[in-house]
Design a protein around this motif. Structure first.
Motif, PDB file in Angstrom:
ATOM      1  N   UNK A 249      36.199  46.523  34.345  1.00 44.87           N
ATOM      2  CA  UNK A 249      35.750  46.557  35.732  1.00 44.87           C
ATOM      3  C   UNK A 249      34.352  45.970  35.819  1.00 44.87           C
ATOM      4  N   UNK A 250      34.136  45.138  36.834  1.00 52.27           N
ATOM      5  CA  UNK A 250      32.835  44.466  36.936  1.00 52.27           C
ATOM      6  C   UNK A 250      32.480  44.309  38.408  1.00 52.27           C
ATOM      7  N   UNK A 251      31.293  44.772  38.777  1.00 55.12           N
ATOM      8  CA  UNK A 251      30.849  44.624  40.163  1.00 55.12           C
ATOM      9  C   UNK A 251      30.242  43.239  40.351  1.00 55.12           C
ATOM     10  N   UNK A 252      30.618  42.597  41.468  1.00 54.16           N
ATOM     11  CA  UNK A 252      30.142  41.248  41.729  1.00 54.16           C
ATOM     12  C   UNK A 252      29.482  41.241  43.102  1.00 54.16           C
ATOM     13  N   UNK A 253      28.325  40.652  43.183  1.00 52.44           N
ATOM     14  CA  UNK A 253      27.672  40.543  44.483  1.00 52.44           C
ATOM     15  C   UNK A 253      28.318  39.410  45.268  1.00 52.44           C
ATOM     16  N   UNK A 254      28.818  39.733  46.468  1.00 55.86           N
ATOM     17  CA  UNK A 254      29.525  38.725  47.273  1.00 55.86           C
ATOM     18  C   UNK A 254      28.973  38.746  48.692  1.00 55.86           C
ATOM     19  N   UNK A 255      27.762  38.266  48.872  1.00 56.83           N
ATOM     20  CA  UNK A 255      27.147  38.343  50.206  1.00 56.83           C
ATOM     21  C   UNK A 255      27.962  37.579  51.258  1.00 56.83           C
ATOM     22  N   UNK A 256      28.183  38.243  52.379  1.00 57.85           N
ATOM     23  CA  UNK A 256      28.871  37.651  53.535  1.00 57.85           C
ATOM     24  C   UNK A 256      30.312  37.225  53.261  1.00 57.85           C
ATOM     25  N   UNK A 257      30.907  37.751  52.216  1.00 56.75           N
ATOM     26  CA  UNK A 257      32.310  37.436  51.961  1.00 56.75           C
ATOM     27  C   UNK A 257      33.164  38.525  52.594  1.00 56.75           C
ATOM     28  N   UNK A 258      33.977  38.143  53.576  1.00 64.13           N
ATOM     29  CA  UNK A 258      34.772  39.145  54.297  1.00 64.13           C
ATOM     30  C   UNK A 258      36.272  38.975  54.039  1.00 64.13           C
ATOM     31  N   UNK A 259      36.744  37.747  54.121  1.00 63.72           N
ATOM     32  CA  UNK A 259      38.194  37.555  54.045  1.00 63.72           C
ATOM     33  C   UNK A 259      38.605  37.201  52.622  1.00 63.72           C
ATOM     34  N   UNK A 260      39.927  37.289  52.413  1.00 62.66           N
ATOM     35  CA  UNK A 260      40.484  36.913  51.119  1.00 62.66           C
ATOM     36  C   UNK A 260      40.193  35.434  50.833  1.00 62.66           C
ATOM     37  N   UNK A 261      40.324  34.599  51.869  1.00 65.43           N
ATOM     38  CA  UNK A 261      40.066  33.174  51.668  1.00 65.43           C
ATOM     39  C   UNK A 261      38.624  32.932  51.228  1.00 65.43           C
ATOM     40  N   UNK A 262      37.704  33.646  51.876  1.00 63.12           N
ATOM     41  CA  UNK A 262      36.286  33.485  51.498  1.00 63.12           C
ATOM     42  C   UNK A 262      36.046  33.951  50.064  1.00 63.12           C
ATOM     43  N   UNK A 263      36.725  35.035  49.718  1.00 61.66           N
ATOM     44  CA  UNK A 263      36.564  35.569  48.368  1.00 61.66           C
ATOM     45  C   UNK A 263      37.078  34.575  47.329  1.00 61.66           C
ATOM     46  N   UNK A 264      38.251  33.978  47.620  1.00 67.39           N
ATOM     47  CA  UNK A 264      38.829  33.002  46.692  1.00 67.39           C
ATOM     48  C   UNK A 264      37.894  31.803  46.522  1.00 67.39           C
ATOM     49  N   UNK A 265      37.332  31.348  47.611  1.00 66.91           N
ATOM     50  CA  UNK A 265      36.429  30.196  47.544  1.00 66.91           C
ATOM     51  C   UNK A 265      35.166  30.551  46.773  1.00 66.91           C
ATOM     52  N   UNK A 266      34.640  31.721  47.065  1.00 65.35           N
ATOM     53  CA  UNK A 266      33.375  32.141  46.465  1.00 65.35           C
ATOM     54  C   UNK A 266      33.492  32.300  44.945  1.00 65.35           C
ATOM     55  N   UNK A 267      34.620  32.875  44.525  1.00 64.78           N
ATOM     56  CA  UNK A 267      34.779  33.147  43.088  1.00 64.78           C
ATOM     57  C   UNK A 267      35.627  32.095  42.387  1.00 64.78           C
ATOM     58  N   UNK A 268      36.111  31.132  43.205  1.00 64.63           N
ATOM     59  CA  UNK A 268      36.997  30.107  42.667  1.00 64.63           C
ATOM     60  C   UNK A 268      38.212  30.717  41.973  1.00 64.63           C
ATOM     61  N   UNK A 269      38.882  31.601  42.690  1.00 60.80           N
ATOM     62  CA  UNK A 269      40.078  32.237  42.141  1.00 60.80           C
ATOM     63  C   UNK A 269      41.235  32.015  43.113  1.00 60.80           C
ATOM     64  N   UNK A 270      42.431  32.406  42.690  1.00 60.26           N
ATOM     65  CA  UNK A 270      43.634  32.265  43.492  1.00 60.26           C
ATOM     66  C   UNK A 270      43.869  33.547  44.297  1.00 60.26           C
ATOM     67  N   UNK A 271      44.524  33.425  45.456  1.00 65.94           N
ATOM     68  CA  UNK A 271      44.715  34.632  46.265  1.00 65.94           C
ATOM     69  C   UNK A 271      45.643  35.647  45.599  1.00 65.94           C
ATOM     70  N   UNK A 272      46.454  35.200  44.652  1.00 62.72           N
ATOM     71  CA  UNK A 272      47.322  36.165  43.955  1.00 62.72           C
ATOM     72  C   UNK A 272      46.533  36.995  42.945  1.00 62.72           C
TER      73      UNK A 272
END
Length: 561
Positions: A249-272
């Motif tokens: 488990x790892x906490x990640x700072x994700x300022x202003x990330x609200x949606x799944x799409x934003x999260x995927x873009x921010x972390x460069x990951x897939x929605x799955x």
RNA sequence: CGGGGCGUGGCUCAGCCCGGUUAGAGCGCCUGGUUCGGGACCAGGAGGUCGGAGGUUCAAAUCCUCUCGCCCCGACCA
């Protein structure tokens, strides 16, 4: 009927408020006029069609042993309180102000009331009771002409049986009657499994017509015929993969990330790799619902998993319950029940909210980190997903509900005390079914499926008149004489004829009105053809036209109608 | 209930932003005439509290406030 005397107010221009073809055409042909939002007057032409539909329904209901009633629409509120449906219908039910009456939105209670104490023995059943009558529902938003109104005609039927097996028989009879009715009305329909919603009961099927104007969404498999309302439809979709090694488990700072799409873009990951969290309030307690990626929670499915009072949490509640706003909520540290969609089954290395604003957690292993997690099918089927039955692709589209059949069981008979004595002298609640058809919807759907740029295309079954006779120049004696004679002959032969005998209407005007009204066969009487003792016949559906000697017209019509 | 749009002769709409003749057009309707097989033409005519209420102003269809109604999207829905 002579058009010069008839009240058939056709409109040349498209009414501003109508959008869908059936609504436009019902207004333009003078079938209906709106009185208020969702409240329509049927004018003579429209009411003629209503009567034809009603007669087909009546014949098919009588054929399965149905007995026709006529119940009051005005009901004492008391009886609706006994089944708790005053509350269940809420604002959808109309209440009378100066007396404790309601306007009935359906008639389970009243039919059960009449069965009570009269249908007392197993020998009295089965019974099938029906009526074709006006219903009242205070729809928040009426739309699409007569398709969703506040007052509408419904055929509602109720079956009373001694056992679930016998209910199956009554249900099957209605299923067959409905197929016959819609086939006779020339409707392309299909049958879907559905949620029984506020009607109660344990099984229901809807008769649907595919239409952009529809308010339901259905999933359909062309290949094997599987069809279900998306409220209950299922499909084969890949779950989130379980990786060999679970990360920490790892906490990640994700300022202003609200949606799944934003999260995927921010972390460069897939929605799955993401688990989305939605908080619902179920019987006053918070429940966290986890969905994979961008999958939407299907609230009908959720309601069947969480029976009782259920609603999405308000933003301020979310903050209070989780310590974070929507967009940063997650399962780790959530105080309350957590359930997840099947696609997330045993997934690991997921990202989700950290219950702390602008923070997400990575490396979530649902098996390791969320003990006692329960999995259910909670998602809504999407187009192109795989059919669970045959493996081909599902189509998803909008549809109009024409009819709905329910196995109700004992909900109403128990609430109202409608019981019978069985062969052993034992008291049992009557087993009920209920079965509805929206009469105006049958008409609107027919028009949706049978029209062109000129107007409606009636089949002889529902056409308000079978023949459209036109005298083209009703100032010429020979046209007057010939067209009147043909009119009288056709009537004498039993045809339903609309005779455009207007003196002041130009030929083109009459042709366009005829195509707009769309009666199956047009008979055109003009002076040129009359010189050879002929008239012209036009088939509305195909556009085919030919001239024929008047003597041969009547035999020809026997072929056509 | 939230968002957007619209209410002007029977119908479809212009005029409103930027207040100022007697409020317009097309269709429909009435009268007369011509025309007469794919929504004709000429001449004359009837028909409007500009959704309603209040306000601003010398003056309101036009600006402001409230209200009612209708349509569309969403929420809801048997």
């Amino acid at each position: 009927m002579k058009l010069s005397k008839a009240f058939i107010p056709t409109l040349k221009e498209v009414p501003a408020d109508a959008i869908i073809p059936s609504h436009v055409l019902m207004l333009r042909t003078g079938m209906v006029r709106m009185l208020s939002a969702g409240i329509y007057s049927f004018l003579p032409l429209g009411y003629t069609v209503v009567k034809k539909v009603v007669e087909i329904i009546r014949e098919e209901m009588d054929a399965i042993g149905g007995q026709e009633f006529h119940l009051p629409a005005l009901n004492p509120k008391e009886i609706w309180e006994e089944t708790n449906r005053v509350e269940a219908f809420g604002d959808t039910m109309f209440h009378i102000k100066n007396r404790d009456y309601v306007l009935a939105p359906t008639h389970e209670e009243i039919m059960t009331y009449h069965a009570k104490g009269v249908v007392k023995s197993y020998k009295d059943m089965p019974q099938i009771w029906y009526q074709i009558q006006t219903k009242f529902r205070n729809e928040p938003r009426p739309k699409s002409g007569v398709i969703r109104g506040r007052q509408f005609l419904m055929k509602d039927a109720y079956s009373f049986d001694t056992s679930w097996e016998n209910l199956d028989k009554s249900y099957a009879l209605h299923d067959q009657a409905y197929r016959n009715i819609f086939k006779r009305c020339d409707l392309k329909y299909f049958i879907v499994g559905a949620s029984s919603g506020a009607m109660g009961g344990n099984r229901s099927e809807e008769f649907m017509v595919k239409s952009e104007a529809g308010e339901d969404t259905v999933a359909h498999c062309e290949k094997c015929g599987y069809a279900a309302n998306v409220e209950v439809a299922t499909s084969v979709v890949e779950g989130a993969p379980r990786n060999e090694n679970s990360l920490e488990l790892k906490e990640i700072s994700t300022p202003n990330v609200k949606s799944i799409d934003e999260l995927c873009r921010f972390l460069n990951i897939n929605e799955t790799q993401c688990a989305k969290s939605r908080v619902y309030i179920h019987n006053d307690k918070p429940v966290l619902v986890l969905m994979l990626g961008n999958d939407e929670v299907n609230e009908t499915k959720l309601a069947s998993v969480l029976p009782g009072a259920l609603r999405p949490g308000h933003p301020d509640e979310l903050k209070e319950i989780t310590g974070a706003d929507a967009g940063s909520i997650g399962p780790i540290g959530f105080k309350g029940r957590i359930i997840a969609d099947l696609r997330l089954k045993d997934a690991n290395n997921l990202y989700s909210g950290a219950n702390k604003n602008d923070c997400h957690l990575g490396g979530i292993d649902l098996k390791r980190d969320v003990p006692n997690l329960e999995y259910f099918d909670l998602r809504t089927v999407q187009a192109e997903e795989t059919c669970t039955r045959c493996g081909s692709k599902l189509d998803v589209f909008k549809a109009i509900e024409l009819g709905h059949i329910f196995k109700l069981g004992t909900r109403y008979s128990e609430a109202l005390g409608a019981t019978f004595l069985d062969e052993n002298g034992k008291v049992n609640p009557i087993i009920m079914g209920s079965y509805g058809i929206g009469v105006e919807r049958v008409i609107a759907c027919y028009i949706e499926q049978h029209n062109d740029e000129k107007g409606i295309i009636w089949d002889k079954t529902l056409a308000p008149y079978q023949l459209h006779l036109m005298g083209l120049n009703m100032k010429k004696p020979e046209v007057i004489e010939a067209s009147n004679k043909i009119y009288d002959d056709l009537k004498a032969m039993g045809y339903q004829v609309l005779f455009d005998d207007r003196v002041d209407a130009q030929a083109g005007f009459k042709f366009n009105d005829a195509d707009l009204l769309g009666l199956p066969v047009q008979i055109i009487v003009g002076d040129k053809n009359l010189k050879e003792n002929k008239v012209e016949v036009k088939i509305r559906k195909s556009g085919e036209r030919f001239t024929i000697e008047i003597d041969r017209l009547y035999d020809k019509l026997k072929e056509l109608i």
